[in-house]
Design a protein around this motif. Structure first.
Motif, short mmCIF file in Angstrom:
data_model
loop_
_atom_site.label_atom_id
_atom_site.label_comp_id
_atom_site.label_asym_id
_atom_site.label_seq_id
_atom_site.Cartn_x
_atom_site.Cartn_y
_atom_site.Cartn_z
N GLU A 1 0.79 -1.20 -0.12
CA GLU A 1 -0.04 -0.04 0.02
C GLU A 1 0.86 1.40 -0.13
O GLU A 1 0.28 2.20 -0.14
N LEU A 2 2.26 1.04 0.25
CA LEU A 2 3.04 2.25 0.31
C LEU A 2 3.80 2.34 -0.89
O LEU A 2 4.38 1.76 -1.81
N PRO A 3 3.51 3.77 -1.86
CA PRO A 3 4.22 4.06 -3.09
C PRO A 3 5.59 3.75 -2.93
O PRO A 3 6.11 4.26 -1.93
N LEU A 4 6.36 3.16 -3.98
CA LEU A 4 8.09 3.27 -3.61
C LEU A 4 8.48 4.30 -4.78
O LEU A 4 9.81 4.14 -4.72
N ALA A 5 7.64 5.12 -5.33
CA ALA A 5 8.14 6.29 -6.10
C ALA A 5 7.42 7.49 -5.93
O ALA A 5 6.37 7.46 -5.75
N GLY A 6 8.09 8.41 -6.31
CA GLY A 6 7.44 10.06 -6.49
C GLY A 6 7.87 10.64 -7.37
O GLY A 6 9.18 10.71 -7.77
N ALA A 7 7.10 11.76 -7.78
CA ALA A 7 7.45 12.84 -8.56
C ALA A 7 7.66 14.07 -7.64
O ALA A 7 7.05 14.44 -6.76
N MET A 8 9.05 14.60 -7.78
CA MET A 8 9.57 15.65 -6.88
C MET A 8 9.82 16.62 -7.66
O MET A 8 10.34 16.55 -8.81
N THR A 9 9.61 17.73 -6.97
CA THR A 9 9.79 19.32 -7.53
C THR A 9 10.65 19.96 -6.49
O THR A 9 10.22 20.20 -5.45
N TYR A 10 11.64 20.73 -7.07
CA TYR A 10 12.42 21.77 -6.30
C TYR A 10 12.35 23.02 -6.72
O TYR A 10 12.47 23.18 -8.12
N VAL A 11 12.18 24.14 -6.00
CA VAL A 11 12.45 25.19 -6.50
C VAL A 11 13.87 25.66 -6.01
O VAL A 11 13.73 26.01 -4.65
N MET A 12 14.86 26.11 -6.50
CA MET A 12 16.02 26.42 -6.09
C MET A 12 16.34 27.92 -6.17
O MET A 12 16.24 28.48 -7.37
N VAL A 13 17.05 28.44 -5.37
CA VAL A 13 17.47 29.96 -5.38
C VAL A 13 18.98 29.88 -5.14
O VAL A 13 19.54 29.41 -4.35
N ARG A 14 19.43 30.92 -5.91
CA ARG A 14 20.94 31.21 -5.67
C ARG A 14 21.17 32.05 -4.64
O ARG A 14 20.45 33.12 -4.65
N GLN A 15 22.10 31.86 -3.70
CA GLN A 15 22.43 32.59 -2.54
C GLN A 15 24.03 32.60 -2.51
O GLN A 15 24.33 31.76 -2.26
N GLY A 16 24.43 33.82 -3.03
CA GLY A 16 25.91 33.97 -3.39
C GLY A 16 26.19 32.95 -4.41
O GLY A 16 25.82 32.98 -5.43
N ASP A 17 27.24 32.11 -3.95
CA ASP A 17 27.88 31.26 -4.93
C ASP A 17 27.12 29.86 -4.84
O ASP A 17 27.50 29.10 -5.42
N ASP A 18 26.27 29.60 -3.84
CA ASP A 18 25.65 28.43 -3.63
C ASP A 18 24.08 28.37 -4.16
O ASP A 18 23.54 29.63 -4.11
N TRP A 19 23.59 27.30 -4.19
CA TRP A 19 22.03 27.11 -4.61
C TRP A 19 21.43 26.24 -3.45
O TRP A 19 22.01 25.50 -2.78
N ARG A 20 20.34 27.06 -2.98
CA ARG A 20 19.68 26.15 -1.70
C ARG A 20 18.01 25.80 -2.23
O ARG A 20 17.53 26.44 -3.06
N ILE A 21 17.53 25.04 -1.76
CA ILE A 21 16.51 24.15 -2.08
C ILE A 21 15.36 25.20 -1.33
O ILE A 21 15.34 25.32 0.22
N ALA A 22 14.41 25.93 -1.86
CA ALA A 22 13.57 26.98 -1.12
C ALA A 22 11.94 26.01 -1.07
O ALA A 22 11.24 26.53 -0.22
N LEU A 23 11.79 25.49 -1.78
CA LEU A 23 10.48 24.55 -1.90
C LEU A 23 10.68 23.16 -2.66
O LEU A 23 11.57 23.00 -3.57
N ALA A 24 10.41 22.26 -1.73
CA ALA A 24 10.32 20.93 -2.07
C ALA A 24 8.82 20.01 -2.09
O ALA A 24 8.27 20.41 -1.01
N GLN A 25 8.65 19.51 -3.00
CA GLN A 25 7.22 18.89 -3.09
C GLN A 25 7.38 17.48 -3.79
O GLN A 25 7.85 17.49 -4.92
N THR A 26 6.86 16.73 -3.23
CA THR A 26 6.82 15.08 -3.61
C THR A 26 5.23 14.71 -3.73
O THR A 26 4.53 14.79 -2.97
N THR A 27 5.00 14.22 -4.92
CA THR A 27 3.68 13.57 -5.11
C THR A 27 4.14 12.05 -5.27
O THR A 27 4.79 11.71 -6.53
N PRO A 28 3.28 11.23 -4.59
CA PRO A 28 3.60 9.54 -4.57
C PRO A 28 3.16 9.30 -6.28
O PRO A 28 2.02 9.80 -6.55
N ILE A 29 3.88 8.25 -6.71
CA ILE A 29 3.45 7.71 -7.95
C ILE A 29 2.95 6.20 -7.77
O ILE A 29 3.58 5.61 -7.13
N GLN A 30 1.77 5.96 -7.95
CA GLN A 30 1.01 4.80 -7.41
C GLN A 30 1.48 3.73 -8.52
O GLN A 30 1.57 4.10 -9.72
#
Length: 107
Positions: free
Chosen positions: A78-107
């Motif tokens: 009953e537990l999905p073993l895969a998901g579609a994930m989306t990151y919104v990443m922002v540049r902070q100086g010389d680095d990239w950081r994840i500002a939003l992370a969202q996962t949708t289970p794939i059945q």
């Protein structure tokens, strides 16, 4: 370590639909999970696409694969073993950081 890859004002929606606001809340949830049987769940991410909304904002499409080692090589059906994930990443100086992370289970 993982929370440090995120912005301080992160919004994260996990596999189960739980919404977390800010890096400290995420770090606390991770610490709680790692002190429970959830520590035996490992995830693997594959980047499928990266698109730049601006030079300092990237939308990253990923496939998340779950390895639930609490139950041997396969998790409960009953537990999905895969998901579609989306990151919104922002540049902070010389680095990239994840500002939003969202996962949708794939059945």
């Amino acid at each position: 370590m993982l929370p440090g890859l995120h912005t301080s004002d992160l919004v994260l929606i996990n596999f189960a639909g739980r919404r977390l606001y800010d890096r400290e809340t995420f770090a606390s949830a991770m610490a709680e999970a790692l002190s429970s049987p959830l520590r035996d769940i490992r995830t693997e991410l594959e980047v499928n696409d990266i698109r730049f909304a601006t030079p300092d904002v990237a939308i990253v499409s990923l496939t998340k694969t779950v390895h639930d080692e609490r139950f041997g090589t396969e998790g409960p059906a009953e537990l999905p073993l895969a998901g579609a994930m989306t990151y919104v990443m922002v540049r902070q100086g010389d680095d990239w950081r994840i500002a939003l992370a969202q996962t949708t289970p794939i059945q």
